[in-house]
Write a protein that holds these residues in place. Structure first.
Motif, short mmCIF file in Angstrom:
data_model
loop_
_atom_site.label_atom_id
_atom_site.label_comp_id
_atom_site.label_asym_id
_atom_site.label_seq_id
_atom_site.Cartn_x
_atom_site.Cartn_y
_atom_site.Cartn_z
N TYR A 79 -13.25 -6.13 -3.29
CA TYR A 79 -12.37 -5.06 -3.76
C TYR A 79 -11.61 -5.37 -5.06
O TYR A 79 -11.03 -4.48 -5.66
CB TYR A 79 -11.33 -4.72 -2.68
CG TYR A 79 -11.96 -4.47 -1.34
CD1 TYR A 79 -12.72 -3.32 -1.11
CD2 TYR A 79 -11.85 -5.39 -0.29
CE1 TYR A 79 -13.33 -3.10 0.10
CE2 TYR A 79 -12.46 -5.16 0.93
CZ TYR A 79 -13.20 -4.02 1.12
OH TYR A 79 -13.82 -3.80 2.32
N VAL A 80 -11.64 -6.64 -5.46
CA VAL A 80 -10.78 -7.08 -6.56
C VAL A 80 -11.63 -7.62 -7.71
O VAL A 80 -12.64 -8.28 -7.48
CB VAL A 80 -9.81 -8.17 -6.04
CG1 VAL A 80 -9.08 -8.86 -7.15
CG2 VAL A 80 -8.83 -7.57 -5.04
N LYS A 81 -11.19 -7.34 -8.95
CA LYS A 81 -11.88 -7.90 -10.12
C LYS A 81 -11.73 -9.42 -10.10
O LYS A 81 -10.82 -9.95 -9.48
CB LYS A 81 -11.26 -7.34 -11.41
CG LYS A 81 -11.67 -5.90 -11.69
CD LYS A 81 -11.13 -5.46 -13.03
CE LYS A 81 -11.56 -4.02 -13.33
NZ LYS A 81 -10.95 -3.49 -14.55
N GLN A 82 -12.63 -10.07 -10.82
CA GLN A 82 -12.62 -11.53 -10.83
C GLN A 82 -11.24 -12.05 -11.25
O GLN A 82 -10.65 -11.56 -12.21
CB GLN A 82 -13.68 -12.07 -11.80
CG GLN A 82 -13.89 -13.55 -11.64
CD GLN A 82 -15.17 -14.01 -12.33
OE1 GLN A 82 -15.90 -13.22 -12.90
NE2 GLN A 82 -15.42 -15.30 -12.28
N THR A 100 2.35 -9.45 0.13
CA THR A 100 1.38 -8.47 -0.34
C THR A 100 1.20 -8.73 -1.83
O THR A 100 2.18 -8.70 -2.59
CB THR A 100 1.87 -7.02 -0.12
OG1 THR A 100 2.13 -6.82 1.27
CG2 THR A 100 0.83 -6.01 -0.59
N PHE A 101 -0.03 -9.03 -2.24
CA PHE A 101 -0.31 -9.27 -3.66
C PHE A 101 -1.04 -8.07 -4.25
O PHE A 101 -2.04 -7.60 -3.69
CB PHE A 101 -1.16 -10.54 -3.83
CG PHE A 101 -0.40 -11.80 -3.57
CD1 PHE A 101 0.51 -12.29 -4.51
CD2 PHE A 101 -0.56 -12.50 -2.39
CE1 PHE A 101 1.24 -13.46 -4.26
CE2 PHE A 101 0.15 -13.66 -2.13
CZ PHE A 101 1.05 -14.14 -3.08
N ILE A 102 -0.52 -7.57 -5.37
CA ILE A 102 -1.17 -6.45 -6.05
C ILE A 102 -2.11 -7.03 -7.11
O ILE A 102 -1.70 -7.81 -7.97
CB ILE A 102 -0.13 -5.52 -6.71
CG1 ILE A 102 0.80 -4.95 -5.62
CG2 ILE A 102 -0.81 -4.39 -7.46
CD1 ILE A 102 2.01 -4.22 -6.15
N LEU A 103 -3.39 -6.67 -6.99
CA LEU A 103 -4.43 -7.20 -7.88
C LEU A 103 -5.22 -6.05 -8.49
O LEU A 103 -5.20 -4.93 -7.99
CB LEU A 103 -5.36 -8.11 -7.06
CG LEU A 103 -4.71 -9.36 -6.47
CD1 LEU A 103 -5.49 -9.87 -5.28
CD2 LEU A 103 -4.59 -10.45 -7.52
N GLU A 104 -5.92 -6.35 -9.58
CA GLU A 104 -6.75 -5.32 -10.22
C GLU A 104 -7.94 -5.00 -9.34
O GLU A 104 -8.68 -5.88 -8.91
CB GLU A 104 -7.25 -5.83 -11.58
CG GLU A 104 -6.22 -5.70 -12.69
CD GLU A 104 -6.88 -5.96 -14.04
OE1 GLU A 104 -7.48 -5.03 -14.60
OE2 GLU A 104 -6.79 -7.10 -14.51
N ALA A 105 -8.14 -3.71 -9.07
CA ALA A 105 -9.23 -3.27 -8.21
C ALA A 105 -10.54 -3.22 -8.98
O ALA A 105 -10.56 -2.96 -10.19
CB ALA A 105 -8.91 -1.89 -7.64
N GLU A 118 -5.52 -0.57 -9.04
CA GLU A 118 -5.03 -1.80 -8.40
C GLU A 118 -5.00 -1.63 -6.89
O GLU A 118 -5.04 -0.50 -6.38
CB GLU A 118 -3.63 -2.15 -8.93
CG GLU A 118 -2.67 -1.00 -8.89
CD GLU A 118 -1.44 -1.25 -9.76
OE1 GLU A 118 -0.35 -0.84 -9.31
OE2 GLU A 118 -1.54 -1.79 -10.86
N VAL A 119 -4.94 -2.75 -6.20
CA VAL A 119 -4.95 -2.71 -4.73
C VAL A 119 -4.04 -3.82 -4.21
O VAL A 119 -3.97 -4.91 -4.77
CB VAL A 119 -6.39 -2.86 -4.18
CG1 VAL A 119 -7.01 -4.19 -4.60
CG2 VAL A 119 -6.43 -2.70 -2.67
#
Length: 205
Positions: A79-82, A100-105, A118-119
């Protein structure tokens, strides 16, 4: 009307875990314990279930910021970009834990979330929820249960939770008294970690 079942975190009963997973696979909503507060959850692959949660929370599904609860970091690439090495080390240090970490989807989010950039990712330090996700085979959506009482903010007694939610969800897991401090939310989309909400997780990760 919901069912209330007891599952002990130190040794989750596989039969009870299967019962929870059957509810999720059939589009049901569950309330489950975590390493922070009790939360509302459903299968991320079931749009109807997610729409039910959105209605309960009073938001449009497309605009809802539900975090994905994963068993471990192996789900990240789904679900997350590298991510870079420093970010991965931070995640390894902090998880499983109350963050909870918000990362680029990436482009593999379920269709409901296709427009999201983002997710939020959670890997709770709690055997019951991780056993459920393992048996289910994919993450679940999560949304904390807030209490109208501003002093408590989050409900901690599973029997009171059941009384309040029995006509809204399909199953409530009694894992004993829960906490009343939510997860710490950290945004990792801009390179440097940015604190969005201070919660149970220490900022020294």
């Amino acid at each position: 009307m919901a069912e209330l079942i007891k599952i002990y975190e130190d040794n989750p009963n596989p039969k009870e875990i299967k019962k929870v997973v059957n509810v999720l696979r059939n589009g049901g909503l569950i309330i489950y314990p975590s390493d922070t507060v009790y939360a509302l959850g459903c299968d991320i692959t079931n749009k109807n279930a997610m729409e039910r949660i959105a209605r309960i929370k009073g938001v449009k599904l497309e605009k809802a910021n539900f975090a994905f609860v994963c068993e471990d970091l192996s789900n990240l690439s789904d679900y997350v970009k590298q991510i870079d090495g420093a970010t991965f080390k931070l995640l390894k240090r902090a998880l499983p834990g109350p963050y909870t970490f918000i990362l680029e989807a990436n482009n593999n989010l379920p269709s409901t979330f296709k427009k999201k950039k983002e997710v939020g990712i959670r890997v709770p330090d709690h055997n019951t929820v991780r056993a459920i996700i393992h048996e289910l085979g994919n993450p679940i959506i999560t949304s904390s249960i807030k209490d109208e009482d501003e002093v408590l903010e989050y409900t901690t007694d599973p029997e009171l939770i059941f009384e309040k939610w029995e006509n809204l969800v399909d199953l409530v897991i009694d894992g004993g008294y829960g906490g009343n401090i939510a997860s710490t939310v950290i945004d990792l989309t801009g390179g440097e970690p940015v604190l969005i909400r201070e919660g149970k997780g220490s900022l020294e990760v």
